[in-house]
Design a protein around this motif. Structure first.
Motif: not given
Length: 689
Positions: A32-40, A42-56
Motif C-alpha cells: 500500500c501507499i500511505i499519504e500523511f495529512q494533518d490531523g487533530p 497536529g501536522p502530519l498526525s494522520d495518514y490515508l491509504h491512497v493505493e493498495a493491492n489485493s494482497g493487502y
C-alpha cells in the motif's frame, strides 16, 4: 494535437496504466501507499491509504482500505503506526520490522520506504502475514519444553535404577575401566579384562551406522568439556542390536587438558520402540492431515474465487451506478448548454438579439449545475480543493435559517437549538453551508405532508470507546445535528445512504450525491457523519467537526459585483494548457485595463519569467503538462522574482500541492469553473495588496 494523436496518447496511457495495475496486483505480499495529512493531533498526525493491492486484504483481512485513515482501521494502535511511518517520512530512512497488528489479529513483517520527493508526504509499505510462522515458533518453544521435561525424566530413571552399566575413561592414557554390566551391554568378549581397555576396543560393537556420529560427539565433548549424552546401538551376545543412552561428564584441568570421562549406560530399548511406534502413528496422522489440508485448501480456493467474483460483480455494479448517474446528469446539462448555444446562433442569424439573454442565462445555469455536480463528486472522493477557515457554526446556522425556511416551504417548521459557548472549528464555511442546506432538503423530501426540522449544535468530547465506534481520534468536537419527523429509513436504505448516486427519489428528481458529498467533505475536514433512523420515526444526521482554537475570520465581501477597469499598467502572466480557458482569462485580464502575457506550460512560463519583462501577477493552472505543475511554476517564479503575487486556478488539486498551510503570502486559489467577475475581483485584490 490531432484526433489521431489524442487517440494514440490515450491508448498509450491506458496500456501503461494496465501494465502498472497488473504489476501492482502481481505482488503476492500486501502493498500500500500511505499519504500523511494533518490531523487533530497536529501536522502530519494522520495518514490515508491512497493505493493498495489485493494482497493487502489477504494479509490483513481488512477490505476496501483505499481512502481510509489509519484511525478508521486501527484506532487503538493508530498513533504507534503514525509514529513508526512518520520517522520514515521525516528521515527518509527505510525500516524493516515484525510487529503484532492487534486490530487485525495478526503478526506481520513490514518493510517501509519514503516515496520521493519528500513533499509528496507518501510512504510505500510492503508487508506479509507471518502469523503462521509465529504460531510455529510458539509450537517449537513448547516442543523444547517437552524435551527438557524428557531430560528430567531421564534423571529420574537414573535415580530409579535404570542404569545398566558404568565406565571411567582416563583420557590422557586412553584407558577404560568398565563393569560387567557395561561389558554385557556392549557384547564384549568375556575374556577381556575390565580395565586398561582402549576406545577402539569399546566401540567395535557399535552399529556401523552410528559409529561416525558417536566419534564426532565424543570428540566435541572432549574439546569443550562438561556434560555428555548420546544415544546409539550396540550388538550384544545374542547378535542383536539394542538402543542405549550414554550419560557422562568430561572433566578438564585448569589449563584446558581433558582429564577424565566417567559415565553410565541407560537402557532405552523399550522407549525407542515406543518412540518408533509414535513416529509411525505421527507419520500416518501427518499424511492424513496433509490430505485434509489439501481438501480444505481446495475448498477454500473455490470459496475465495466465488467471493472474488462476487466482489468484482459488486464493484462493477457500483461503477455502473456511478457512471450511469454521471451520464444521466451530464447529458442533461450538456443538452442545456448545447441547445442554448444553438438557439443563440440561430437568433443571431435572424437578427433577434433581444431574445439572447434567456439562452445565455440558461447555458450559464447549466454550467453552474455541472460545476456543483463535479464539486460533489470531488467531495465524495475527498479530493476537492477546500478553503478552511476558523468558523463559528452557531453563527453560520443562524445566518442560514431564513434561507432554509424559504427553501423547505411553509409546511415545514424549522427550529434551531444553539449550544452555549460553542467551540470554533476549522472548516470550509461554504461547503458546510451546502452540507446543511442539503441535509434540510433531504429532511423536507422525507416529509411530503409537512413536519418539523430541528437544527442543533453542541460541544462534545469523544472518548476512546466512542472514537473507535465513530472512526475518529480522541478529542473535542463540534456537533451539528439535523433531525426531522419524516418517514425515516429502512436498514437497507440506511446502509447505502452514503453511496454515490444512490437515491430513493424518482428518476430525474435527485442526483443521489447529497449525502455522499457531505460524507466526503466531512471526512476530508477530519470529522465524521453518523445517521440514526428508524423507518416511520424520522431521522437524525450528526456532523462531527474537530475543535479549533483560533477565532473565526471575517466573511469576505461579495465577489459577484462587476469589477471596473483598473487605472494601472500592471502586467499579468497567464499559464494554462487549455487554449480556450487561457483565452478567456487573458480577455478578463485585459478588460481590467491590464497588460497580459501567455504561456501554455511550465517551461514556456519560465522563459517569460527569466526575461527582463516586468510581471506583477502570475495566474497559473495547477495541472500542467511537460514536467511542471502549477505549484512548481509558482515556486520557481518566486525564486526568480521574490514576492511575486500568485493566483492558482484549478478544477482539482491534491492537498499536498495546495493545502492551506502550503500557501504563502500573496497566494490565492480559485476553483474552476468560476464567474469572470469573481476572477476580476480576485485579481484586483491581489494587485492592491
Amino acid at each position: 494535437m490531432t484526433q489521431t494523436e489524442l487517440s494514440n496518447a490515450s491508448g498509450s496511457s491506458n496500456q501503461s496504466e494496465a501494465r502498472y495495475r497488473a504489476l501492482f496486483e502481481a505482488v503476492d505480499d500486501g502493498f500500500c501507499i500511505i499519504e500523511f495529512q494533518d490531523g487533530p493531533l497536529g501536522p502530519l498526525s494522520d495518514y490515508l491509504h491512497v493505493e493498495a493491492n489485493s494482497g493487502y486484504e489477504r494479509h490483513t483481512g481488512i477490505p476496501d482500505i483505499v481512502g481510509k485513515s489509519v484511525y478508521e482501521i486501527a484506532a487503538s494502535e493508530a498513533k504507534e503506526w503514525v509514529d513508526l511511518y512518520g520517522k520514515v517520512l521525516t528521515t527518509g530512512q527505510s525500516i524493516h520490522f515484525e510487529r503484532e497488528f492487534k486490530d487485525a489479529g495478526r503478526h506481520i513483517e513490514v518493510s517501509a520506504s519514503r516515496i520521493e520527493p519528500a513533499t509528496l508526504n507518501q510512504v510505500a509499505v510492503l508487508f506479509r502475514d507471518i502469523t503462521g510462522r509465529k504460531c510455529a515458533e510458539a509450537a517449537l518453544r513448547k516442543s523444547e519444553a517437552v524435551a527438557r521435561e524428557n531430560g528430567e525424566r531421564v534423571q529420574l530413571a537414573l535415580s530409579a535404577g535404570a542404569i545398566i552399566g558404568t565406565w571411567f575413561w582416563d583420557l590422557p592414557n586412553d584407558r577404560f575401566t568398565i563393569d560387567d554390566a557395561f561389558a554385557n551391554a556392549f557384547g564384549l568378549d568375556p575374556a577381556l579384562e575390565r580395565s586398561n581397555l582402549r576406545l577402539t576396543q569399546i566401540v567395535e560393537t557399535v552399529h556401523p551406522d552410528d559409529q561416525a556420529r558417536l566419534a564426532a560427539v565424543i570428540d566435541q565433548a572432549i574439546k569443550v568439556g562438561g556434560p555428555f549424552a548420546h544415544q546409539y546401538r550396540t550388538k550384544r551376545a545374542d547378535g542383536k542390536y539394542y538402543w542405549l543412552e550414554a550419560n557422562g561428564r568430561v572433566d578438564i584441568a585448569a589449563d584446558g587438558t581433558p582429564l577424565s570421562f566417567p559415565g553410565v549406560l541407560i537402557d532405552i530399548e523399550g522407549r525407542r520402540a515406543i518412540e518408533a511406534e509414535r513416529d509411525r502413528v505421527t507419520s500416518m496422522l501427518r499424511e492424513l492431515n496433509e490430505t485434509l489440508e489439501t481438501r480444505v485448501a481446495e475448498q477454500t480456493a473455490e470459496l475465495m474465487a466465488k467471493e472474488e467474483a462476487l466482489r468484482q460483480s459488486q464493484k462493477m455494479e457500483a461503477v455502473g451506478q456511478l457512471t450511469g448517474g454521471l451520464a444521466h446528469d451530464f447529458n442533461n446539462l450538456l443538452a442545456g448548454v448545447s441547445g442554448s448555444l444553438d438557439m443563440i446562433r440561430t437568433r443571431l442569424q435572424q437578427g433577434r438579439i433581444g431574445e439572447l439573454d434567456r439562452y445565455l442565462e440558461g447555458a450559464q445555469g447549466a454550467v453552474k449545475r455541472a460545476a456543483a455536480l463535479t464539486h460533489r463528486l470531488l467531495a465524495f472522493s475527498r479530493r476537492q480543493t477546500l478553503d478552511p477557515k476558523p468558523t463559528n457554526v452557531d453563527r453560520l446556522v443562524a445566518g442560514m435559517q431564513e434561507l432554509i425556511q424559504r427553501t423547505v416551504g411553509p409546511q415545514i417548521y424549522v427550529e434551531t437549538r444553539i449550544g452555549k459557548e460553542l467551540w470554533p472549528t476549522l472548516v470550509d464555511p461554504n461547503q458546510l453551508e451546502n452540507a446543511l442546506l442539503n441535509l434540510c432538503l433531504n429532511a423536507r423530501d422525507a416529509m411530503p405532508d409537512g413536519g418539523r426540522i430541528t437544527i442543533e449544535t453542541h460541544n462534545r468530547h469523544i472518548g476512546q470507546a466512542d472514537a473507535v465506534e465513530l472512526g475518529l481520534v480522541v478529542g473535542d468536537y463540534v456537533v451539528m445535528q439535523v433531525s426531522d419527523t419524516g418517514t425515516g429509513m429502512t436498514p437497507d436504505v440506511l446502509e447505502k445512504a452514503f453511496d454515490p448516486f444512490f437515491t430513493t427519489k424518482p428518476i430525474g428528481v435527485g442526483t443521489g450525491l447529497g449525502l455522499s458529498m457531505i460524507y466526503g467533505f466531512t471526512r476530508q475536514s477530519g470529522g465524521q457523519v453518523k445517521i440514526q433512523s428508524q423507518f416511520g420515526h424520522g431521522a437524525r444526521v450528526s456532523v462531527f467537526l474537530p475543535r479549533h482554537d483560533e477565532r473565526e475570520e471575517l466573511e469576505s465581501v461579495c465577489e459577484l459585483d462587476p469589477v471596473p477597469a483598473m487605472a494601472t499598467q500592471k502586467r499579468v502572466l497567464v499559464v494554462d494548457d487549455e487554449p480556450l480557458v487561457r483565452m478567456l482569462v487573458v480577455d478578463a485580464v485585459e478588460d481590467l485595463g491590464l497588460q497580459s502575457l501567455e504561456a501554455g506550460d511550465g517551461p514556456q512560463a519560465l522563459e517569460v519569467l527569466r526575461s527582463p519583462t516586468p510581471i506583477d501577477l502570475l495566474i497559473t493552472d495547477v495541472g500542467l503538462p511537460n514536467g511542471m505543475n502549477g505549484r512548481q511554476v509558482a515556486d520557481a517564479a518566486r525564486e526568480l522574482r521574490p514576492g511575486l503575487k500568485v493566483m492558482f486556478i484549478t478544477g482539482y488539486a491534491e492537498n499536498a500541492v495546495l493545502a492551506p498551510d502550503q500557501l504563502g503570502a500573496g497566494m490565492q486559489v480559485l476553483t474552476k469553473p468560476f464567474d469572470m467577475s469573481v476572477l476580476g475581483r480576485r485579481i484586483q485584490s491581489l494587485l492592491e495588496e
